[in-house]
Write a protein that holds these residues in place. Sequence first.
Motif, PDB file in Angstrom:
ATOM      1  N   ALA A  86       1.112  -1.117   0.099  1.00  0.00           N
ATOM      2  CA  ALA A  86      -0.149   0.214  -0.205  1.00  0.00           C
ATOM      3  C   ALA A  86       0.596   1.146  -0.002  1.00  0.00           C
ATOM      4  O   ALA A  86       2.059   0.922   0.349  1.00  0.00           O
ATOM      5  CB  ALA A  86      -0.840  -0.174   1.570  1.00  0.00           C
ATOM      6  N   GLU A  87       0.325   2.062  -0.310  1.00  0.00           N
ATOM      7  CA  GLU A  87       1.086   3.305  -0.598  1.00  0.00           C
ATOM      8  C   GLU A  87       1.616   3.849   0.640  1.00  0.00           C
ATOM      9  O   GLU A  87       0.254   3.963   1.730  1.00  0.00           O
ATOM     10  CB  GLU A  87       0.098   4.638  -1.245  1.00  0.00           C
ATOM     11  CG  GLU A  87       0.568   6.207  -1.130  1.00  0.00           C
ATOM     12  CD  GLU A  87      -0.338   7.250  -1.783  1.00  0.00           C
ATOM     13  OE1 GLU A  87       0.077   8.157  -1.902  1.00  0.00           O
ATOM     14  OE2 GLU A  87      -1.078   6.529  -1.917  1.00  0.00           O
ATOM     15  N   GLY A  88       2.495   4.516   1.232  1.00  0.00           N
ATOM     16  CA  GLY A  88       3.175   4.868   2.404  1.00  0.00           C
ATOM     17  C   GLY A  88       3.866   3.861   3.435  1.00  0.00           C
ATOM     18  O   GLY A  88       4.357   3.535   4.576  1.00  0.00           O
ATOM     19  N   ASP A  89       3.546   2.593   2.577  1.00  0.00           N
ATOM     20  CA  ASP A  89       4.669   1.688   3.365  1.00  0.00           C
ATOM     21  C   ASP A  89       5.961   1.490   3.682  1.00  0.00           C
ATOM     22  O   ASP A  89       6.019   2.110   2.415  1.00  0.00           O
ATOM     23  CB  ASP A  89       4.002   0.317   2.609  1.00  0.00           C
ATOM     24  CG  ASP A  89       2.909  -0.503   3.147  1.00  0.00           C
ATOM     25  OD1 ASP A  89       2.050   0.133   3.554  1.00  0.00           O
ATOM     26  OD2 ASP A  89       2.058  -2.052   2.724  1.00  0.00           O
ATOM     27  N   ASN A  90       6.908   1.061   4.615  1.00  0.00           N
ATOM     28  CA  ASN A  90       8.214   0.893   4.438  1.00  0.00           C
ATOM     29  C   ASN A  90       8.868  -0.479   3.445  1.00  0.00           C
ATOM     30  O   ASN A  90       8.309  -0.880   3.542  1.00  0.00           O
ATOM     31  CB  ASN A  90       8.665   0.367   5.672  1.00  0.00           C
ATOM     32  CG  ASN A  90      10.223   0.719   5.134  1.00  0.00           C
ATOM     33  OD1 ASN A  90      10.990  -0.149   5.796  1.00  0.00           O
ATOM     34  ND2 ASN A  90      10.070   2.277   6.265  1.00  0.00           N
ATOM     35  N   LEU A  91       9.580  -0.197   1.920  1.00  0.00           N
ATOM     36  CA  LEU A  91      10.275  -0.833   1.887  1.00  0.00           C
ATOM     37  C   LEU A  91      10.672  -2.114   1.955  1.00  0.00           C
ATOM     38  O   LEU A  91      11.037  -3.387   2.109  1.00  0.00           O
ATOM     39  CB  LEU A  91      11.165  -0.238   0.922  1.00  0.00           C
ATOM     40  CG  LEU A  91      11.904  -1.273  -0.234  1.00  0.00           C
ATOM     41  CD1 LEU A  91      10.615  -1.998  -1.166  1.00  0.00           C
ATOM     42  CD2 LEU A  91      12.413  -0.175  -1.213  1.00  0.00           C
ATOM     43  N   LEU A  92      11.432  -1.967   3.343  1.00  0.00           N
ATOM     44  CA  LEU A  92      12.051  -2.735   3.902  1.00  0.00           C
ATOM     45  C   LEU A  92      11.111  -3.500   4.434  1.00  0.00           C
ATOM     46  O   LEU A  92      11.064  -5.020   4.386  1.00  0.00           O
ATOM     47  CB  LEU A  92      13.051  -2.062   5.243  1.00  0.00           C
ATOM     48  CG  LEU A  92      14.090  -3.171   5.409  1.00  0.00           C
ATOM     49  CD1 LEU A  92      14.884  -4.162   5.089  1.00  0.00           C
ATOM     50  CD2 LEU A  92      15.245  -2.525   6.932  1.00  0.00           C
TER      51      LEU A  92
END
Length: 112
Positions: free
Chosen positions: A22-28
Motif C-alpha cells: 500500500a502507499e506509505g508502506d516501508n520498503l524494507l
Amino acid sequence: MTKIVFLPHETLCPEGMVVDAAEGDNLLDIALEAGIEIEHACDKSCACTTCHVVIREGFDSLNESTDDEDDMLDKAWGLEVDSRLSCQCKLGREDLVVEIPKYTLNHAREEN
C-alpha cells in the motif's frame, strides 16, 4: 495497490518476487514480510548501509531522501544514482522494480 518487483538475488530471492503493498508502506518492512531477508544492522534507524537497494523503476514515486540517508548512502557498496536505503523508503503510487546489491559492508548480521 503498488506492485513491487524484487529482481533475482543469488541468496535472498533467487527466483525474484512480486509483492503488493500500500502507499506509505516501508520498503524494507514489505521485503521482510515477504521473506526477503534484506540485512538491516541498525534496526532501521538510518545508521548503516546494509539495507541498500537500487530502484530500477519507480524511483520518483518514493518519498525524498533525507540528508542523513544521503550521507549514509555515500558509504554503500555499489552506490548508484537510484540507490536508496530500503528502511527509509515510503512507497508512493507507482510500481517499483528493486535490485538488492550482491554485497553489503556489514560486519555482523541481525536476524528479525
